[in-house]
Scaffold this active site. Structure first.
Site, PDB file in Angstrom:
ATOM      1  N   ASP A  68      28.466  30.079  34.090  1.00  0.00           N
ATOM      2  CA  ASP A  68      29.566  29.882  35.627  1.00  0.00           C
ATOM      3  C   ASP A  68      30.625  30.689  36.315  1.00  0.00           C
ATOM      4  O   ASP A  68      31.161  31.059  37.017  1.00  0.00           O
ATOM      5  CB  ASP A  68      31.216  29.468  34.749  1.00  0.00           C
ATOM      6  CG  ASP A  68      30.750  28.009  34.543  1.00  0.00           C
ATOM      7  OD1 ASP A  68      30.490  26.876  35.481  1.00  0.00           O
ATOM      8  OD2 ASP A  68      31.080  27.371  33.569  1.00  0.00           O
ATOM      9  N   HIS A  71      28.256  32.200  25.219  1.00  0.00           N
ATOM     10  CA  HIS A  71      27.703  31.922  25.112  1.00  0.00           C
ATOM     11  C   HIS A  71      27.233  30.786  23.850  1.00  0.00           C
ATOM     12  O   HIS A  71      26.867  31.833  23.206  1.00  0.00           O
ATOM     13  CB  HIS A  71      26.021  31.202  26.017  1.00  0.00           C
ATOM     14  CG  HIS A  71      25.371  29.797  26.542  1.00  0.00           C
ATOM     15  ND1 HIS A  71      24.932  29.407  25.434  1.00  0.00           N
ATOM     16  CD2 HIS A  71      26.168  28.994  27.555  1.00  0.00           C
ATOM     17  CE1 HIS A  71      24.695  27.800  26.722  1.00  0.00           C
ATOM     18  NE2 HIS A  71      25.596  27.779  27.871  1.00  0.00           N
TER      19      HIS A  71
HETATM   20  N1  ACO Z   1      35.613  36.406  26.539  1.00  0.00           N
HETATM   21  C1  ACO Z   1      36.061  36.966  24.771  1.00  0.00           C
HETATM   22  N2  ACO Z   1      35.523  36.546  23.795  1.00  0.00           N
HETATM   23  C2  ACO Z   1      34.198  35.738  23.702  1.00  0.00           C
HETATM   24  C3  ACO Z   1      34.360  35.099  24.886  1.00  0.00           C
HETATM   25  C4  ACO Z   1      34.930  34.885  26.022  1.00  0.00           C
HETATM   26  N3  ACO Z   1      34.652  34.309  26.811  1.00  0.00           N
HETATM   27  N4  ACO Z   1      33.641  34.152  23.679  1.00  0.00           N
HETATM   28  C5  ACO Z   1      33.390  34.374  23.290  1.00  0.00           C
HETATM   29  N5  ACO Z   1      33.737  35.693  22.766  1.00  0.00           N
HETATM   30  C6  ACO Z   1      34.096  35.993  21.181  1.00  0.00           C
HETATM   31  C7  ACO Z   1      34.744  35.038  20.563  1.00  0.00           C
HETATM   32  O1  ACO Z   1      35.978  35.980  20.434  1.00  0.00           O
HETATM   33  C8  ACO Z   1      34.178  35.529  19.219  1.00  0.00           C
HETATM   34  O2  ACO Z   1      34.728  36.670  18.607  1.00  0.00           O
HETATM   35  P1  ACO Z   1      34.777  36.992  16.802  1.00  0.00           P
HETATM   36  O3  ACO Z   1      33.268  36.717  16.255  1.00  0.00           O
HETATM   37  O4  ACO Z   1      35.651  37.855  16.765  1.00  0.00           O
HETATM   38  O5  ACO Z   1      35.890  36.115  16.292  1.00  0.00           O
HETATM   39  C9  ACO Z   1      32.800  35.607  19.399  1.00  0.00           C
HETATM   40  O6  ACO Z   1      32.451  36.119  20.730  1.00  0.00           O
HETATM   41  C10 ACO Z   1      32.029  34.276  19.231  1.00  0.00           C
HETATM   42  O7  ACO Z   1      32.622  33.383  20.614  1.00  0.00           O
HETATM   43  P2  ACO Z   1      33.205  31.280  20.119  1.00  0.00           P
HETATM   44  O8  ACO Z   1      34.636  31.187  20.805  1.00  0.00           O
HETATM   45  O9  ACO Z   1      32.976  31.737  18.535  1.00  0.00           O
HETATM   46  O10 ACO Z   1      31.456  30.788  20.581  1.00  0.00           O
HETATM   47  P3  ACO Z   1      31.401  29.832  20.540  1.00  0.00           P
HETATM   48  O11 ACO Z   1      29.846  30.175  20.817  1.00  0.00           O
HETATM   49  O12 ACO Z   1      32.397  28.273  19.533  1.00  0.00           O
HETATM   50  O13 ACO Z   1      32.184  29.521  22.241  1.00  0.00           O
HETATM   51  C11 ACO Z   1      32.270  29.114  24.335  1.00  0.00           C
HETATM   52  C12 ACO Z   1      30.666  29.823  23.572  1.00  0.00           C
HETATM   53  C13 ACO Z   1      33.141  28.132  24.335  1.00  0.00           C
HETATM   54  C14 ACO Z   1      31.214  29.328  25.629  1.00  0.00           C
HETATM   55  C15 ACO Z   1      33.074  30.904  24.726  1.00  0.00           C
HETATM   56  O14 ACO Z   1      31.552  31.713  24.536  1.00  0.00           O
HETATM   57  C16 ACO Z   1      33.968  30.675  25.994  1.00  0.00           C
HETATM   58  O15 ACO Z   1      34.891  30.088  25.402  1.00  0.00           O
HETATM   59  N6  ACO Z   1      33.796  31.606  26.898  1.00  0.00           N
HETATM   60  C17 ACO Z   1      34.827  30.961  27.668  1.00  0.00           C
HETATM   61  C18 ACO Z   1      34.395  30.198  28.720  1.00  0.00           C
HETATM   62  C19 ACO Z   1      33.404  29.569  29.260  1.00  0.00           C
HETATM   63  O16 ACO Z   1      32.976  30.281  30.268  1.00  0.00           O
HETATM   64  N7  ACO Z   1      32.844  28.692  29.157  1.00  0.00           N
HETATM   65  C20 ACO Z   1      31.021  28.152  30.092  1.00  0.00           C
HETATM   66  C21 ACO Z   1      30.362  28.388  29.160  1.00  0.00           C
HETATM   67  S1  ACO Z   1      29.223  27.409  30.259  1.00  0.00           S
HETATM   68  C22 ACO Z   1      29.154  25.777  30.626  1.00  0.00           C
HETATM   69  O17 ACO Z   1      29.618  24.960  29.395  1.00  0.00           O
HETATM   70  C23 ACO Z   1      28.595  25.907  31.343  1.00  0.00           C
END
Ligand code: ACO
Length: 378
Positions: A315, A261
């Site tokens: 989620d 998140h």
């Molecule tokens: N699985 C694996 N690695 C992850 C995940 C994940 N679900 N989420 C974040 N990371 C890692 C990224 O690879 C990144 O690693 P790095 O720094 O080594 O490159 C780091 O954590 C930061 O991640 P970002 O994608 O930059 O975080 P951001 O804040 O942009 O994204 C998001 C947040 C979109 C929710 C992301 O965590 C994600 O895509 N999760 C999966 C989809 C999901 O569950 N969405 C629902 C969110 S809740 C809602 O909207 C109601």
């Protein structure tokens, strides 16, 4: 003018001043109008919470009764909306059907009067009342059935489950569904809320505001993630397969759905409540093998990604609850929208109170001064 650094995804940049909800991502706290989500989940109802979000205070019993009455009265949708929905392809995603039908409401209630509190109230009531009816109607019609009329003797959540399944729901199931709506009603400046505020800032009608937010919520990085969580659980199939599956995802740098998140760096408080609701449902209606798989995923992901602050988000467990309530997988995100319409409308109202149209800048990194090349010379 101050020159700001470009931040992809506007991370950390305030897009509004708001008093609707607050998240402390380090401590795992979520509050609506200052009240913690755990307390609302235990003591409130979705309609009372919607009132709190939209009008800023908990209603008195008279105010709540009046609001509930109005919502009940406006549940039905025009037969022309139903006729329009009948023409949608059955294979279309229910979120697209909902976006189109929410926008279509604007055709029927077209006399926009944004300075009139009665107009605002009627728009709030209509959207909260009609969106569940439209979601249920599309579900029945795409299966070749007529939509079920709302039942005035049932409360908000029980009525939705009734319209969906054509039978009166168990009272625990209806209460759990209502709590799910409370948990999803609002969450600060997420993508769909931002979208709603941008649309609201042009002074367009509230149906367009909600339709644009529905479109934004549908993506797999936002509300669409709970659908993908169930697909992942099905794909994994057994507890033994969890570790190799997660390791493979991490090797391929693919995201694990339902985790991570932008704001929470520990387990999302809503995920904790939803996990508890799932357990209550399994205790009453039988276990679900996917719950064991989900718990193992949580353990393995925490071990591998806990140091990065990646924990279950809202989620991760919501899909398991919805499955047990008999809600089809592709209705999970429309159900999210039924709840979040309360937050979007609160932001719509707040945006109108001190409006300035959104018009951010950009950092241009394209070419300049290029002469036009006639087509025969390209
Ligand atoms: N699985 C694996 N690695 C992850 C995940 C994940 N679900 N989420 C974040 N990371 C890692 C990224 O690879 C990144 O690693 P790095 O720094 O080594 O490159 C780091 O954590 C930061 O991640 P970002 O994608 O930059 O975080 P951001 O804040 O942009 O994204 C998001 C947040 C979109 C929710 C992301 O965590 C994600 O895509 N999760 C999966 C989809 C999901 O569950 N969405 C629902 C969110 S809740 C809602 O909207 C109601």
């Amino acid at each position: 003018m101050m020159v700001c650094e470009y931040k992809p995804g506007l991370e950390g940049i305030p897009a509004a001043q708001s008093s609707i909800s607050n998240v402390d991502g380090q401590k795992g706290i979520l509050e609506y109008r200052g009240i913690q989500i755990e307390e609302l989940a235990e003591k409130s109802t979705f309609l009372e919470t919607a009132y709190l979000l939209i009008w800023g205070e908990l209603p008195t019993s008279e105010e709540l009764a009046a609001f509930e009455y109005e919502v009940r009265y406006h549940r039905r949708i025009k037969y022309r909306i139903c006729d329009m929905m009948k023409c949608f392809p059955e294979s279309g995603h229910p979120m697209d059907a909902l976006q189109a039908s929410a926008a279509a409401l604007g055709l029927f209630y077209a006399r926009r009067d944004l300075n009139n509190p009665i107009y605002i109230r009627n728009a709030v009531v209509r959207l909260i009342a009609k969106i569940p009816t439209m979601v249920a109607a599309f579900q029945l019609m795409r299966n070749g059935n007529d939509p079920v009329r709302p039942r005035d003797d049932l409360d908000y959540s029980a009525n939705f489950l009734y319209m969906l399944n054509e039978q009166e729901p168990d009272s625990l199931a209806a209460r759990i569904f209502d709590v799910c709506l409370i948990l999803h009603a609002e969450h600060t400046m997420n993508a769909s809320t931002f979208s709603a505020r941008v649309t609201a800032s042009t002074l367009t009608d509230p149906y367009a505001v909600v339709a644009s937010a529905v479109g934004t919520l549908g993506g797999p990085l936002h509300g669409g993630a709970n659908e993908e969580v169930i697909q992942m659980l099905e794909e994994i199939g057994s507890v033994e397969n969890v570790r190799p599956y997660i390791e493979d995802c991490l090797e391929r740098k693919s995201k694990i759905m339902g985790f991570g998140h932008r704001v929470y760096k520990i387990k999302d408080p809503r995920a904790t409540i939803l996990q508890n609701l799932a357990e209550q449902l399994f205790a009453k209606f039988g276990q679900d093998k996917y719950y064991d798989i989900a718990q193992e995923i949580e353990r393995v992901v925490e071990e591998k990604l806990g140091h990065k602050g990646i924990y279950p988000n809202v989620d991760f467990y919501s899909g398991l609850v919805y499955r047990k309530l008999g809600i089809p997988t592709d209705l999970f995100t429309p159900v999210f929208a039924i709840a979040r319409v309360a937050g979007w409308l609160a932001h719509w109202k707040e945006q109108l109170e001190e409006n300035r149209i959104f018009r951010p800048s950009q950092v241009y990194d394209g070419k300049r001064g290029i002469p036009y090349m006639p087509i025969e010379h390209r």
